[in-house]
Enzyme design. Structure first.
Site, PDB file in Angstrom:
ATOM      1  N   GLY A  41      52.953  36.409  39.648  1.00 34.21           N
ATOM      2  CA  GLY A  41      52.243  37.417  40.428  1.00 34.21           C
ATOM      3  C   GLY A  41      52.191  37.190  41.927  1.00 34.21           C
ATOM      4  O   GLY A  41      52.086  38.138  42.706  1.00 34.21           O
ATOM      5  N   GLU A  95      47.701  32.075  45.139  1.00 41.49           N
ATOM      6  CA  GLU A  95      47.538  32.890  43.942  1.00 41.49           C
ATOM      7  C   GLU A  95      47.467  34.366  44.313  1.00 41.49           C
ATOM      8  O   GLU A  95      47.078  34.706  45.432  1.00 41.49           O
ATOM      9  CB  GLU A  95      46.225  32.506  43.236  1.00 41.49           C
ATOM     10  CG  GLU A  95      46.392  31.646  42.015  1.00 41.49           C
ATOM     11  CD  GLU A  95      46.981  32.372  40.808  1.00 41.49           C
ATOM     12  OE1 GLU A  95      47.758  33.331  40.969  1.00 41.49           O
ATOM     13  OE2 GLU A  95      46.664  31.966  39.690  1.00 41.49           O
ATOM     14  N   ASP A  96      47.821  35.226  43.371  1.00 42.18           N
ATOM     15  CA  ASP A  96      47.657  36.660  43.585  1.00 42.18           C
ATOM     16  C   ASP A  96      46.197  37.067  43.409  1.00 42.18           C
ATOM     17  O   ASP A  96      45.626  37.787  44.207  1.00 42.18           O
ATOM     18  CB  ASP A  96      48.565  37.468  42.631  1.00 42.18           C
ATOM     19  CG  ASP A  96      48.487  36.995  41.181  1.00 42.18           C
ATOM     20  OD1 ASP A  96      47.771  36.011  40.880  1.00 42.18           O
ATOM     21  OD2 ASP A  96      49.152  37.611  40.329  1.00 42.18           O
ATOM     22  N   ASP A  99      40.540  35.274  38.610  1.00 39.92           N
ATOM     23  CA  ASP A  99      39.738  36.068  37.683  1.00 39.92           C
ATOM     24  C   ASP A  99      38.725  35.134  37.005  1.00 39.92           C
ATOM     25  O   ASP A  99      37.683  34.837  37.580  1.00 39.92           O
ATOM     26  CB  ASP A  99      40.742  36.713  36.707  1.00 39.92           C
ATOM     27  CG  ASP A  99      40.121  37.573  35.655  1.00 39.92           C
ATOM     28  OD1 ASP A  99      39.320  38.449  36.000  1.00 39.92           O
ATOM     29  OD2 ASP A  99      40.429  37.387  34.467  1.00 39.92           O
ATOM     30  N   GLY A 101      39.137  31.990  36.647  1.00 39.59           N
ATOM     31  CA  GLY A 101      39.221  30.706  37.347  1.00 39.59           C
ATOM     32  C   GLY A 101      39.828  29.611  36.474  1.00 39.59           C
ATOM     33  O   GLY A 101      40.003  28.478  36.931  1.00 39.59           O
ATOM     34  N   THR A 103      42.892  29.220  35.282  1.00 34.60           N
ATOM     35  CA  THR A 103      44.196  28.748  35.771  1.00 34.60           C
ATOM     36  C   THR A 103      44.006  27.755  36.919  1.00 34.60           C
ATOM     37  O   THR A 103      44.533  26.646  36.889  1.00 34.60           O
ATOM     38  CB  THR A 103      45.054  29.942  36.274  1.00 34.60           C
ATOM     39  OG1 THR A 103      45.135  30.905  35.231  1.00 34.60           O
ATOM     40  CG2 THR A 103      46.440  29.501  36.699  1.00 34.60           C
ATOM     41  N   LEU A 104      43.222  28.161  37.914  1.00 34.81           N
ATOM     42  CA  LEU A 104      43.073  27.304  39.084  1.00 34.81           C
ATOM     43  C   LEU A 104      42.310  26.035  38.783  1.00 34.81           C
ATOM     44  O   LEU A 104      42.571  24.991  39.383  1.00 34.81           O
ATOM     45  CB  LEU A 104      42.414  28.074  40.220  1.00 34.81           C
ATOM     46  CG  LEU A 104      43.431  28.882  41.014  1.00 34.81           C
ATOM     47  CD1 LEU A 104      42.758  29.639  42.133  1.00 34.81           C
ATOM     48  CD2 LEU A 104      44.492  27.961  41.599  1.00 34.81           C
ATOM     49  N   LYS A 127      38.081  38.089  41.909  1.00 31.93           N
ATOM     50  CA  LYS A 127      37.144  38.802  41.021  1.00 31.93           C
ATOM     51  C   LYS A 127      36.044  37.824  40.639  1.00 31.93           C
ATOM     52  O   LYS A 127      35.997  37.328  39.520  1.00 31.93           O
ATOM     53  CB  LYS A 127      37.886  39.205  39.736  1.00 31.93           C
ATOM     54  CG  LYS A 127      38.451  40.599  39.686  1.00 31.93           C
ATOM     55  CD  LYS A 127      38.804  40.974  38.252  1.00 31.93           C
ATOM     56  CE  LYS A 127      40.282  41.154  38.061  1.00 31.93           C
ATOM     57  NZ  LYS A 127      40.683  41.502  36.682  1.00 31.93           N
ATOM     58  N   PHE A 148      40.983  46.028  36.347  1.00 34.98           N
ATOM     59  CA  PHE A 148      42.296  45.456  36.100  1.00 34.98           C
ATOM     60  C   PHE A 148      43.269  46.054  37.109  1.00 34.98           C
ATOM     61  O   PHE A 148      43.469  47.269  37.151  1.00 34.98           O
ATOM     62  CB  PHE A 148      42.772  45.702  34.664  1.00 34.98           C
ATOM     63  CG  PHE A 148      43.962  44.857  34.351  1.00 34.98           C
ATOM     64  CD1 PHE A 148      43.793  43.539  33.948  1.00 34.98           C
ATOM     65  CD2 PHE A 148      45.252  45.341  34.518  1.00 34.98           C
ATOM     66  CE1 PHE A 148      44.889  42.727  33.718  1.00 34.98           C
ATOM     67  CE2 PHE A 148      46.354  44.540  34.287  1.00 34.98           C
ATOM     68  CZ  PHE A 148      46.169  43.231  33.886  1.00 34.98           C
ATOM     69  N   ASP A 155      50.807  42.462  37.326  1.00 36.70           N
ATOM     70  CA  ASP A 155      51.431  43.222  36.249  1.00 36.70           C
ATOM     71  C   ASP A 155      50.490  43.535  35.102  1.00 36.70           C
ATOM     72  O   ASP A 155      49.425  42.930  34.970  1.00 36.70           O
ATOM     73  CB  ASP A 155      52.584  42.402  35.657  1.00 36.70           C
ATOM     74  CG  ASP A 155      52.072  41.211  34.857  1.00 36.70           C
ATOM     75  OD1 ASP A 155      51.217  40.470  35.382  1.00 36.70           O
ATOM     76  OD2 ASP A 155      52.502  41.041  33.698  1.00 36.70           O
ATOM     77  N   ARG A 161      54.718  45.408  38.687  1.00 40.49           N
ATOM     78  CA  ARG A 161      54.642  44.427  39.768  1.00 40.49           C
ATOM     79  C   ARG A 161      55.191  44.993  41.073  1.00 40.49           C
ATOM     80  O   ARG A 161      54.774  44.611  42.157  1.00 40.49           O
ATOM     81  CB  ARG A 161      55.484  43.188  39.428  1.00 40.49           C
ATOM     82  CG  ARG A 161      54.930  42.343  38.316  1.00 40.49           C
ATOM     83  CD  ARG A 161      55.654  41.011  38.282  1.00 40.49           C
ATOM     84  NE  ARG A 161      55.478  40.297  37.032  1.00 40.49           N
ATOM     85  CZ  ARG A 161      54.441  39.517  36.741  1.00 40.49           C
ATOM     86  NH1 ARG A 161      53.457  39.391  37.598  1.00 40.49           N
ATOM     87  NH2 ARG A 161      54.368  38.886  35.601  1.00 40.49           N
TER      88      ARG A 161
HETATM   89  P1  IMP Z   1      42.404  33.365  35.676  1.00 38.73           P
HETATM   90  O1  IMP Z   1      42.948  32.093  35.098  1.00 38.73           O
HETATM   91  O2  IMP Z   1      41.574  34.124  34.665  1.00 38.73           O
HETATM   92  O3  IMP Z   1      41.678  33.176  36.980  1.00 38.73           O
HETATM   93  O4  IMP Z   1      43.594  34.353  35.890  1.00 38.73           O
HETATM   94  C1  IMP Z   1      44.574  34.094  36.715  1.00 38.73           C
HETATM   95  C2  IMP Z   1      45.789  34.956  36.493  1.00 38.73           C
HETATM   96  O5  IMP Z   1      45.613  36.038  35.585  1.00 38.73           O
HETATM   97  C3  IMP Z   1      46.113  35.587  37.804  1.00 38.73           C
HETATM   98  O6  IMP Z   1      46.856  34.713  38.580  1.00 38.73           O
HETATM   99  C4  IMP Z   1      46.896  36.797  37.381  1.00 38.73           C
HETATM  100  O7  IMP Z   1      48.247  36.437  37.217  1.00 38.73           O
HETATM  101  C5  IMP Z   1      46.274  37.196  36.071  1.00 38.73           C
HETATM  102  N1  IMP Z   1      45.289  38.284  36.293  1.00 38.73           N
HETATM  103  C6  IMP Z   1      43.962  38.179  36.376  1.00 38.73           C
HETATM  104  N2  IMP Z   1      43.388  39.381  36.604  1.00 38.73           N
HETATM  105  C7  IMP Z   1      44.388  40.258  36.693  1.00 38.73           C
HETATM  106  C8  IMP Z   1      44.450  41.670  36.963  1.00 38.73           C
HETATM  107  O8  IMP Z   1      43.445  42.384  37.170  1.00 38.73           O
HETATM  108  N3  IMP Z   1      45.697  42.213  37.003  1.00 38.73           N
HETATM  109  C9  IMP Z   1      46.836  41.491  36.802  1.00 38.73           C
HETATM  110  N4  IMP Z   1      46.819  40.183  36.557  1.00 38.73           N
HETATM  111  C10 IMP Z   1      45.616  39.565  36.495  1.00 38.73           C
HETATM  112 MG    MG Z   2      48.811  34.753  38.941  1.00 33.33          MG
END
Ligand code: IMP
Ligand code: MG
Length: 171
Positions: A41, A95-96, A99, A101, A103-104, A127, A148, A155, A161
């Site tokens: 992303g 990061e894009d 959400d 958190g 992943t990070l 978010k 979303f 995507d 994308r």
């Molecule tokens: P997290 O681990 O929940 O913070 O999510 C991280 C990843 O989920 C982001 O880097 C995005 O690639 C994907 N993601 C989270 N929210 C959205 C969204 O609203 N649209 C598209 N991708 C999302």
């Molecule tokens: Mg991402």
């Protein structure tokens, strides 16, 4: 499925320049920034941001996947770039969107053992309302509600994308 525009191409461009301006100031005394961009992303944001950063950048990628359709699976699948050497470096993770958190949080934990000189996070969208793990970005484009979003790299199941603006899905 209807897509409503949230941020126009112009708004994105303007905000990217503003973020780069702050980064340029914060890193002005550094010789190089070690960029780690989280695929897929972040490619559009990374490409735009790096072209506005005046400090030399060393660009690296890793791949993380946690979403299926419009839902976070709660698990993150990370393919670490084995060749990313960060010891003693000033790392900026791009990061894009943040959400939950999750992943990070996993990435921060992984890289914290590798003794970078500094480790900062830059995300285009944030978010905060959806956060499960306590992750606070150092740089962010926009805070958004629980929507979303697609476009500008983001995507839904690998699609949309390429939209030049950021939209949200309304059903
Ligand atoms: P997290 O681990 O929940 O913070 O999510 C991280 C990843 O989920 C982001 O880097 C995005 O690639 C994907 N993601 C989270 N929210 C959205 C969204 O609203 N649209 C598209 N991708 C999302
Ligand atoms: Mg991402």
């Amino acid at each position: 499925m209807q897509i409503k525009e949230l941020f126009s191409r112009q708004q994105i461009e303007d905000r990217v320049k503003e973020i780069a301006g702050v980064i340029n100031e914060d890193y002005k005394d550094k010789k190089e920034i070690c960029i780690i961009s989280v695929l897929t992303g972040s490619v559009f944001f990374t490409a735009d941001l790096l072209r506005e950063i005046k400090i030399p950048c060393n660009l690296n990628f890793l791949k993380a996947k946690s979403y299926q359709g419009m839902c976070s699976t709660g698990n993150v699948n990370i393919s670490y770039g084995d060749d990313i050497e960060i010891e003693g470096k000033d790392v900026l993770l791009i990061e894009d969107i943040i959400d939950t958190g999750i992943t990070l949080c996993a990435l921060k934990k992984y890289y914290s053992t590798m003794n970078p000189a500094s480790f900062k996070i830059c995300t285009f969208l944030n978010k905060t309302c959806r956060r499960v793990e306590n992750v606070v970005p150092d740089y962010e484009g926009y805070e958004i509600d629980d929507k979303f979003v697609v476009g500008y790299g983001m995507d839904v199941d690998g699609k949309l994308r390429e939209l030049p603006y950021i939209g949200y899905i309304e059903d």
